[in-house]
Scaffold this active site. Sequence first.
Site, PDB file in Angstrom:
ATOM      1  N   HIS A  89       0.817  -1.213   0.000  1.00  0.00           N
ATOM      2  CA  HIS A  89       0.000   0.000   0.000  1.00  0.00           C
ATOM      3  C   HIS A  89       0.851   1.262   0.000  1.00  0.00           C
ATOM      4  O   HIS A  89       0.410   2.324  -0.429  1.00  0.00           O
ATOM      5  CB  HIS A  89      -0.917   0.028   1.232  1.00  0.00           C
ATOM      6  CG  HIS A  89      -1.698  -1.230   1.423  1.00  0.00           C
ATOM      7  ND1 HIS A  89      -2.675  -1.622   0.533  1.00  0.00           N
ATOM      8  CD2 HIS A  89      -1.650  -2.187   2.390  1.00  0.00           C
ATOM      9  CE1 HIS A  89      -3.201  -2.770   0.965  1.00  0.00           C
ATOM     10  NE2 HIS A  89      -2.589  -3.134   2.070  1.00  0.00           N
ATOM     11  N   HIS A 141       3.400  10.773   6.609  1.00  0.00           N
ATOM     12  CA  HIS A 141       2.781  10.563   7.921  1.00  0.00           C
ATOM     13  C   HIS A 141       3.793   9.951   8.875  1.00  0.00           C
ATOM     14  O   HIS A 141       4.397   8.927   8.551  1.00  0.00           O
ATOM     15  CB  HIS A 141       1.566   9.628   7.802  1.00  0.00           C
ATOM     16  CG  HIS A 141       0.394  10.273   7.125  1.00  0.00           C
ATOM     17  ND1 HIS A 141      -0.626   9.548   6.557  1.00  0.00           N
ATOM     18  CD2 HIS A 141       0.088  11.589   6.946  1.00  0.00           C
ATOM     19  CE1 HIS A 141      -1.513  10.399   6.053  1.00  0.00           C
ATOM     20  NE2 HIS A 141      -1.107  11.627   6.266  1.00  0.00           N
TER      21      HIS A 141
END
Length: 393
Positions: A89, A141
């Site tokens: 991902h 992130h």
Amino acid sequence: MDSVVVLVILLLRPGLKWTAAAEDVSWTYTGLVGQSQWSEHFPECGGSSQSPVDVVTTQTKYDPGLPPLTPLGYSQHGNRPFTLYNNGHTAVIELPDWMSLDGLPWLFSAVQMHLHWGSGGPSYGGSEHTVDGQSAEAELHVVHYNSELYPNVSAAMTQRDGLAVLGILIVTGEETNPAFNNIINYLSRIRHANQRVFIPAFDVQTLLPKDLERYYRYNGSLTTPPCFQSVIWTLFHERVHISKAQLLKMETILYSSKADEADRMLLQDNYRATQPLNHRAVFTSFAADSGKELSSGEVTAIVIGVMCGCVGLAVIVRFIVKTIRFFTFLRHETAAVNSSTSSWDVLTNNRAAPMQRLQQSVRIIDLLPNAHTFTFLEAPINIDFPRRRKTNK
Ligand SMILES: *[C@@H]1O[C@H](CO)[C@@H](O)[C@H](O)[C@H]1NC(C)=O
Ligand SMILES: *[C@@H]1O[C@H](CO)[C@@H](O)[C@H](O)[C@H]1NC(C)=O
């Protein structure tokens, strides 16, 4: 030799599997288990406090109690290699737990960091959070868990206030950002899902914007299944820049498919659409005006404006002082000439006054800045007299 030891330790570690259930269903961003189907398999993805969100700056609330965030130990990587891996991902870098975050209600320890990107420039999106509807080209992130309240990230991630994630919006510019090359240069070693590699440790703080004081804060969720609503989000106001070539590598090197899979799938557009804010508020650590940087043109305009204002003020003050002196003078004159005559009468009668009075009227004019100032006295002095008494100087 060191690397082998670390490798063995890493292989023995339980790893960062979010939950056993989450691993049973393989989700994607588009397709059969695409983002609109996530909530069928992961109920929390259909919750009312999901991430990412669009930050509408006019609807944010300034909270003066939000302190600057202080990364602790981000620069002390201890020369142990970091692990970089492709989880199908995104590209993930595991972070040592001595890296932590100060400036939140609890101490949060670092877990990992990862990236989200698009498939070809700003018009195609790439960041997860948007500001006033605008995407950035990518987003970093940095994930932390509440190590003051919970023993590990697995325990924390299901709890409200269990996680704190830093969101950094990435845009492209002309210059290469050397800090991001610490990751991008190694992506070719993890092209396929499940591949992992050791990379040289580096100063993680160099990936962050310089200004850690101005940020948006809201309560949200993981942006990937199982979408637990356990994240205190910090989205920095300042964006970081990478070059177009760096972005292109990020967008085109990785596959979401495994090495042994026949169909290679490029790992692109790994960002979730923004979610409804619902009842939530987005707070800012900064007042709206302080977010603007003044251009040199604006600075010049302000300087000229202030100078004009000062000159104008000086003229007004000069006028007032002269007027006061004028009336003080008149009062003295009136008292001297005729105690029953007002200062207005002195002026209206000055044509008929004796010679001595006329000479004194000349002195009255001399006290005024210019002849126009006389008009409000309704009965201007006869203008036969010289305006300036030059002979006395
Ligand atoms: C995390 O902490 C919980 C609660 O103490 C424990 O049951 C669990 O085994 C721990 N998980 C890991 C991966 O260490
Ligand atoms: C997040 O939720 C907690 C607990 O409900 C609340 O105390 C806090 O004020 C919320 N923070 C924000 C930024 O909304």
